[in-house]
Design an enzyme around this catalytic site. Structure first.
Site, PDB file in Angstrom:
ATOM      1  N   ILE A   1      59.267  81.779 -67.943  1.00  0.00           N
ATOM      2  CA  ILE A   1      60.106  80.634 -68.323  1.00  0.00           C
ATOM      3  C   ILE A   1      59.490  79.832 -69.470  1.00  0.00           C
ATOM      4  CG2 ILE A   1      61.161  78.481 -67.545  1.00  0.00           C
ATOM      5  CD1 ILE A   1      61.305  79.719 -64.711  1.00  0.00           C
ATOM      6  N   GLY A   2      58.249  79.361 -69.273  1.00  0.00           N
ATOM      7  CA  GLY A   2      57.618  78.528 -70.300  1.00  0.00           C
ATOM      8  C   GLY A   2      57.577  79.240 -71.648  1.00  0.00           C
TER       9      GLY A   2
ATOM     10  N   CYS B   1      54.408  85.396 -69.350  1.00  0.00           N
ATOM     11  CA  CYS B   1      53.610  84.360 -68.699  1.00  0.00           C
ATOM     12  C   CYS B   1      53.819  84.531 -67.198  1.00  0.00           C
ATOM     13  CB  CYS B   1      53.935  82.950 -69.207  1.00  0.00           C
ATOM     14  SG  CYS B   1      55.568  82.298 -68.792  1.00  0.00           S
TER      15      CYS B   1
ATOM     16  N   HIS C   1      74.930  92.184 -76.005  1.00  0.00           N
ATOM     17  CA  HIS C   1      75.760  91.003 -76.237  1.00  0.00           C
ATOM     18  C   HIS C   1      75.087  89.943 -77.110  1.00  0.00           C
ATOM     19  CE1 HIS C   1      78.712  91.557 -72.636  1.00  0.00           C
ATOM     20  NE2 HIS C   1      78.184  92.717 -73.002  1.00  0.00           N
TER      21      HIS C   1
HETATM   22  C1  RB5 Z   1      50.451  79.252 -65.710  1.00  0.00           C
HETATM   23  O1  RB5 Z   1      49.886  78.849 -64.506  1.00  0.00           O
HETATM   24  C2  RB5 Z   1      51.973  79.183 -65.628  1.00  0.00           C
HETATM   25  O2  RB5 Z   1      52.389  77.858 -65.552  1.00  0.00           O
HETATM   26  C3  RB5 Z   1      52.598  79.895 -66.792  1.00  0.00           C
HETATM   27  O3  RB5 Z   1      52.130  81.196 -66.864  1.00  0.00           O
HETATM   28  C4  RB5 Z   1      54.116  80.004 -66.796  1.00  0.00           C
HETATM   29  O4  RB5 Z   1      54.583  80.480 -65.578  1.00  0.00           O
HETATM   30  C5  RB5 Z   1      54.852  78.828 -67.287  1.00  0.00           C
HETATM   31  O5  RB5 Z   1      56.084  78.814 -67.394  1.00  0.00           O
END
Ligand code: RB5
Length: 142
Positions: free
Chosen positions: A68-69, A64, A97
């Protein structure tokens, strides 16, 4: 079989990764998204992570904007150990690990050249099978 998942922000890098996997002769299955139209990363992260958790795929790569998301979502699925990596050292260490079964990348964080090196490091590093690490992984799973 490698499961792939991305949102719109990760889509262009996913296409680079697909080309790279094809050049390496590695099999993959793309669980979406399939274009750069705005979409929601939880949908595609869940689909790819379920494929790894069920054993349909051995490993997965998620992309993404930040990584993170898409890694937060994958790590909510039992059996998934998704590692967000921005360098080759952590990609190697998380295989050795943590026996991480999914790699998460941020397309707005790493360039294509580095991303492909991280992918190769992740895919080519075997788990250490060290007792200490096995114990800790079992603690995560339990
Ligand atoms: C999309 O704009 C963005 O929020 C997504 O790709 C990501 O970075 C979320 O964690």
């Amino acid at each position: 079989m490698i499961a792939l998942g991305s949102d719109h922000a990760g889509y262009p890098l996913k296409m680079e990764i697909i080309k790279h996997l094809e050049e390496r002769g590695l099999e993959y299955k793309d669980y979406g998204c399939y274009d750069e139209g705005s979409c929601d990363y939880p949908v595609y992260s869940k689909a790819a992570a379920n494929a790894v958790a069920s054993g349909e795929c051995d490993k997965g790569i998620l992309i993404c904007g930040t990584g993170i998301g898409i890694s937060i979502v994958a790590n909510k699925i039992k059996g998934i150990r998704a590692a967000l990596c921005t360098d080759c050292f952590t990609a190697e260490a998380t295989r050795l690990h943590n026996d991480a079964n999914m790699l998460a990348l941020g397309a707005r964080v790493v360039g294509g050249g580095l991303a492909l090196k991280i992918v190769d490091t992740f895919l080519d590093t075997e788990f250490s099978n060290d007792e200490r690490h096995i114990k800790r992984i079992n603690q995560i799973e339990n």
